[in-house]
Design a protein around this motif. Structure first.
Motif, mmCIF file in Angstrom:
data_model
loop_
_atom_site.group_PDB
_atom_site.id
_atom_site.type_symbol
_atom_site.label_atom_id
_atom_site.label_comp_id
_atom_site.label_asym_id
_atom_site.label_seq_id
_atom_site.Cartn_x
_atom_site.Cartn_y
_atom_site.Cartn_z
ATOM 1 N N THR A 7 -5.895 -5.914 12.869
ATOM 2 C CA THR A 7 -5.454 -6.236 11.512
ATOM 3 C C THR A 7 -6.631 -6.352 10.542
ATOM 4 O OG1 THR A 7 -5.426 -8.594 12.111
ATOM 5 C CG2 THR A 7 -3.340 -7.378 12.249
ATOM 6 N N LYS A 117 2.040 -1.824 7.805
ATOM 7 C CA LYS A 117 1.980 -2.748 6.666
ATOM 8 C C LYS A 117 2.155 -4.196 7.122
ATOM 9 C CE LYS A 117 4.074 0.774 3.715
ATOM 10 N NZ LYS A 117 4.269 1.725 4.844
ATOM 11 N N ASN A 118 1.344 -5.043 6.553
ATOM 12 C CA ASN A 118 1.576 -6.476 6.616
ATOM 13 C C ASN A 118 1.585 -6.992 5.179
ATOM 14 O OD1 ASN A 118 -1.125 -6.429 5.860
ATOM 15 N ND2 ASN A 118 -1.863 -7.004 7.901
#
Length: 410
Positions: A7, A117-118
């Motif tokens: 991430t 996507k975060n």
């Protein structure tokens, strides 16, 4: 630990990706001033930004889509986009240069659907929108003489404000619609930009921009009213505003060319679209309507553009026809096939404001295909596909506003 490393690496790539988008967008806004002494420097910076967009997007996308319908439609769309680029391509330096700086990337914006996507991904978008808002205000102040001038002759500088609006101004409304996630400082910037757009568009009689920006303001007011705890007070303020406007507006609206509303009053309901639309319809055969005329598609419409020598036009102000000009009804249909279900899911089957705004933004973009050119290489067009992705993301739609607020504040 591996997930945190992944991430962190994803966020770093997205930071450089959206930074490249911001650099390209601000550069495009600068070109609207036609400051020819700066054009080579701007193009060099934009070239680096384009390579940045391609590299960071290409190194991030994952060719995996959960929704079967979207997966099939997206593959057909991307293959057809390649067909459009090859259909009518001119193997010359000038054409390739023009295509590189203005057109080809936008045909692959749906690849945004394939980027993992975060919430940090969406937070980065809002960071860029704030930068756009500041740049919009500064550029309008810096080039105020071009922005507010009423040009009698058809010169490129008369569209400076349109360039600022298209490349920088439109996305500020997206931030304003999602105001509950942002600080008062950011919301104030977005609100001031929207007011400036309405004011300048009215003064310059840019009717399509004025209509869209007023629509954005009304949508924001409705969202604000629904989310507000002071509905009675707001209703009173709104009623007072409408009353004052009804009493005093006619006094300001004078039939005088040099008044604030002079240009708008002079243009009135002047029809500036039908002529070019009829010209395109006359020049098109059945096969052109179906598959378009390719990336270099054009139609016979003389004596319209500045310094026109060929009699052919490569674009049309009505953007759904512009899409048909290049890729036909097939291409327009593929866009709508992906977008409309996404808008429906995002608005009606979601638990948070961001998803509902995504549905609204998709519909606004589709409706804008008639009065404006929105199928461009700009953030507004990218936001459209980001919103489509939200519509197809069940996880995103089911999140609460509280979780999104928390992620946006970190």
């Amino acid at each position: 630990m591996m997930y945190r490393r992944y991430t962190a690496n994803l966020d770093k790539k997205m930071f450089f990706f959206w930074t490249s988008v911001a650099v390209y967008g601000i550069g495009s806004a600068f070109t609207a001033t036609y400051a020819t002494g700066m054009i080579k420097v701007i193009q060099l910076i934009q070239a680096m930004a384009i390579f940045g967009i391609i590299y960071f997007a290409g190194s991030t996308v994952q060719f995996a889509v959960k929704n079967y319908f979207l997966r099939i439609t997206l593959v057909i769309y991307l293959m057809y986009s390649i067909f459009i680029l090859l259909h009518g391509y001119e193997y010359t330096y000038e054409f390739t240069k023009r295509l590189f700086f203005s057109s080809f990337i936008k045909y692959f914006f749906p690849l945004l659907l394939l980027i993992p996507k975060n919430l940090k991904f969406y937070s980065r978008i809002f960071d860029i929108i704030v930068i756009y808002g500041i740049a919009f205000l500064l550029l309008n102040l810096l080039f105020m003489d071009l922005v507010i001038a009423h040009y009698e002759e058809n010169v490129p500088q008369k569209f400076t404000f349109e360039g600022f609006y298209k490349n920088l101004g439109v996305p500020l409304s997206f931030l304003l619609f999602t105001y509950i996630y942002h600080s008062k400082y950011r919301n104030m910037i977005a609100f001031v930009v929207l007011l400036a757009i309405i004011g300048i568009a009215t003064y310059k009689a840019r009717r399509a921009i004025m209509a869209l920006s007023v629509t954005h303001m009304l949508i924001f007011m409705v969202i604000f009213y629904i989310k507000s705890n002071y509905k009675l007070v707001m209703s009173g303020v709104l009623a007072l505003f409408i009353g004052v406007l009804a009493v005093y507006a006619p006094k300001f609206y004078q039939e005088n060319k040099y008044s604030y509303f002079g240009e708008l009053n002079e243009r009135g309901l002047e029809d500036t679209r039908t002529g070019v639309e009829v010209a395109m319809a006359r020049d098109f055969e059945a096969v052109d309507w179906v598959i378009g005329r390719g990336i270099n598609g054009r139609y016979w419409c003389p004596n319209i553009d500045l310094n026109d020598t060929s009699g052919y036009r490569y674009m049309i102000e009505t953007d759904y026809l512009n899409i048909i000009l290049k890729g036909g009804v097939i291409y327009l249909g593929l866009i709508l096939l992906m977008a409309i279900p996404a808008a429906f899911k995002a608005f009606f089957f979601s638990n948070n404001l961001l998803s509902k705004v995504a549905g609204i933004w998709i519909i606004l973009w589709i409706l804008s295909l008639y009065p404006l050119n929105v199928f461009n290489t700009d953030l507004n067009h990218m936001l459209f596909w980001v919103c489509v992705g939200i519509g197809y993301s069940k996880d995103m739609r089911k999140m609460s506003d509280e979780n999104i607020k928390e992620a946006m504040s970190t």
